[in-house]
Scaffold this motif. Structure first.
Motif, PDB file in Angstrom:
ATOM      1  N   GLY A 176       0.834  -1.206   0.000  1.00  0.00           N
ATOM      2  CA  GLY A 176       0.000   0.000   0.000  1.00  0.00           C
ATOM      3  C   GLY A 176       0.869   1.257   0.000  1.00  0.00           C
ATOM      4  O   GLY A 176       0.615   2.211  -0.740  1.00  0.00           O
ATOM      5  N   ARG A 177       1.912   1.241   0.818  1.00  0.00           N
ATOM      6  CA  ARG A 177       2.831   2.382   0.884  1.00  0.00           C
ATOM      7  C   ARG A 177       3.597   2.528  -0.430  1.00  0.00           C
ATOM      8  O   ARG A 177       3.799   3.639  -0.928  1.00  0.00           O
ATOM      9  CB  ARG A 177       3.799   2.174   2.044  1.00  0.00           C
ATOM     10  CG  ARG A 177       4.756   3.297   2.250  1.00  0.00           C
ATOM     11  CD  ARG A 177       5.552   3.078   3.525  1.00  0.00           C
ATOM     12  NE  ARG A 177       6.635   4.044   3.586  1.00  0.00           N
ATOM     13  CZ  ARG A 177       7.809   3.800   4.103  1.00  0.00           C
ATOM     14  NH1 ARG A 177       8.061   2.620   4.631  1.00  0.00           N
ATOM     15  NH2 ARG A 177       8.736   4.720   4.124  1.00  0.00           N
ATOM     16  N   TYR A 178       3.997   1.390  -1.013  1.00  0.00           N
ATOM     17  CA  TYR A 178       4.719   1.392  -2.290  1.00  0.00           C
ATOM     18  C   TYR A 178       3.869   2.021  -3.387  1.00  0.00           C
ATOM     19  O   TYR A 178       4.325   2.868  -4.151  1.00  0.00           O
ATOM     20  CB  TYR A 178       5.111  -0.039  -2.655  1.00  0.00           C
ATOM     21  CG  TYR A 178       5.632  -0.213  -4.057  1.00  0.00           C
ATOM     22  CD1 TYR A 178       6.924   0.178  -4.381  1.00  0.00           C
ATOM     23  CD2 TYR A 178       4.829  -0.752  -5.059  1.00  0.00           C
ATOM     24  CE1 TYR A 178       7.405   0.027  -5.672  1.00  0.00           C
ATOM     25  CE2 TYR A 178       5.299  -0.906  -6.350  1.00  0.00           C
ATOM     26  CZ  TYR A 178       6.590  -0.518  -6.646  1.00  0.00           C
ATOM     27  OH  TYR A 178       7.060  -0.663  -7.924  1.00  0.00           O
ATOM     28  N   LYS A 179       2.571   1.624  -3.467  1.00  0.00           N
ATOM     29  CA  LYS A 179       1.672   2.176  -4.480  1.00  0.00           C
ATOM     30  C   LYS A 179       1.459   3.666  -4.250  1.00  0.00           C
ATOM     31  O   LYS A 179       1.410   4.451  -5.200  1.00  0.00           O
ATOM     32  CB  LYS A 179       0.322   1.444  -4.467  1.00  0.00           C
ATOM     33  CG  LYS A 179       0.445   0.039  -4.977  1.00  0.00           C
ATOM     34  CD  LYS A 179      -0.549  -0.449  -5.925  1.00  0.00           C
ATOM     35  CE  LYS A 179      -1.537   0.451  -6.510  1.00  0.00           C
ATOM     36  NZ  LYS A 179      -2.252  -0.107  -7.648  1.00  0.00           N
ATOM     37  N   TYR A 180       1.335   4.084  -2.975  1.00  0.00           N
ATOM     38  CA  TYR A 180       1.133   5.493  -2.642  1.00  0.00           C
ATOM     39  C   TYR A 180       2.341   6.321  -3.099  1.00  0.00           C
ATOM     40  O   TYR A 180       2.180   7.376  -3.707  1.00  0.00           O
ATOM     41  CB  TYR A 180       0.921   5.645  -1.138  1.00  0.00           C
ATOM     42  CG  TYR A 180       0.857   7.066  -0.667  1.00  0.00           C
ATOM     43  CD1 TYR A 180      -0.268   7.847  -0.893  1.00  0.00           C
ATOM     44  CD2 TYR A 180       1.924   7.654   0.006  1.00  0.00           C
ATOM     45  CE1 TYR A 180      -0.338   9.158  -0.473  1.00  0.00           C
ATOM     46  CE2 TYR A 180       1.873   8.971   0.426  1.00  0.00           C
ATOM     47  CZ  TYR A 180       0.736   9.714   0.195  1.00  0.00           C
ATOM     48  OH  TYR A 180       0.686  11.018   0.608  1.00  0.00           O
ATOM     49  N   GLN A 181       3.566   5.833  -2.835  1.00  0.00           N
ATOM     50  CA  GLN A 181       4.770   6.562  -3.224  1.00  0.00           C
ATOM     51  C   GLN A 181       4.894   6.642  -4.754  1.00  0.00           C
ATOM     52  O   GLN A 181       5.292   7.668  -5.294  1.00  0.00           O
ATOM     53  CB  GLN A 181       6.016   5.904  -2.634  1.00  0.00           C
ATOM     54  CG  GLN A 181       6.159   6.165  -1.151  1.00  0.00           C
ATOM     55  CD  GLN A 181       7.320   5.421  -0.520  1.00  0.00           C
ATOM     56  OE1 GLN A 181       7.776   4.408  -1.053  1.00  0.00           O
ATOM     57  NE2 GLN A 181       7.778   5.916   0.605  1.00  0.00           N
TER      58      GLN A 181
END
Length: 151
Positions: free
Chosen positions: A46-51
């Motif tokens: 989720g954090r990877y997609k957000y970044q």
């Protein structure tokens, strides 16, 4: 398999890799599925997609859209009016925009198109250091147009 700190654990069975991901509270993401064996990494998906989304938005923000600004003239333009138009042309090039120079002929001016060609050649010569001709002067009905782009 590569863990969250970037340490390579080598080839692991899938169930062992999933167990390590669950213990770390992260996701097991396949990075290079076509390699042999496939490369996977432990990360918060989720954090990877957000970044990745933020990075794409930042790239879009920095993108410059090139506009085409139009300068309209007449073949018998006065010297001062011509200089004012040329100042605008230079400003447009500094902003990174293309410039379309339109020369409109009215009435008997159509009989003296060589005046228009001379005027557009003069514009071309004066802007040569800062611009290149994208489309040469051509007559379309009662107007002659030329497009210049910044160097």
């Amino acid at each position: 398999m590569i863990d969250a700190e970037g340490v390579n654990h080598g080839a692991l069975p899938i169930d062992r890799a999933l167990q390590l991901a669950q213990e770390a509270g992260l996701d097991l993401v396949e990075i290079a599925p076509n390699s042999v064996p496939p490369v996977t990494k432990l990360l918060d998906y989720g954090r990877y997609k957000y970044q990745a989304q933020k990075k794409a938005a930042e790239a879009r923000k920095k993108q410059k859209t090139v506009e085409i600004k139009e300068i309209k003239m007449r073949p018998n333009i006065d010297i001062h009016d011509y200089e004012v138009k040329m100042r605008s042309v230079r400003r447009f090039f500094e902003e990174g925009d293309k410039v379309k120079v339109t020369l409109r002929f009215r009435g008997r001016e159509m009989a003296h198109q060589e005046l228009g060609v001379r005027l557009l050649d003069r514009v071309k010569e004066e802007t040569a250091p800062i611009a290149k001709v994208e489309s040469e002067p051509r007559l379309e009905g009662r107007q002659m147009t030329m497009v210049l782009a910044p160097r």
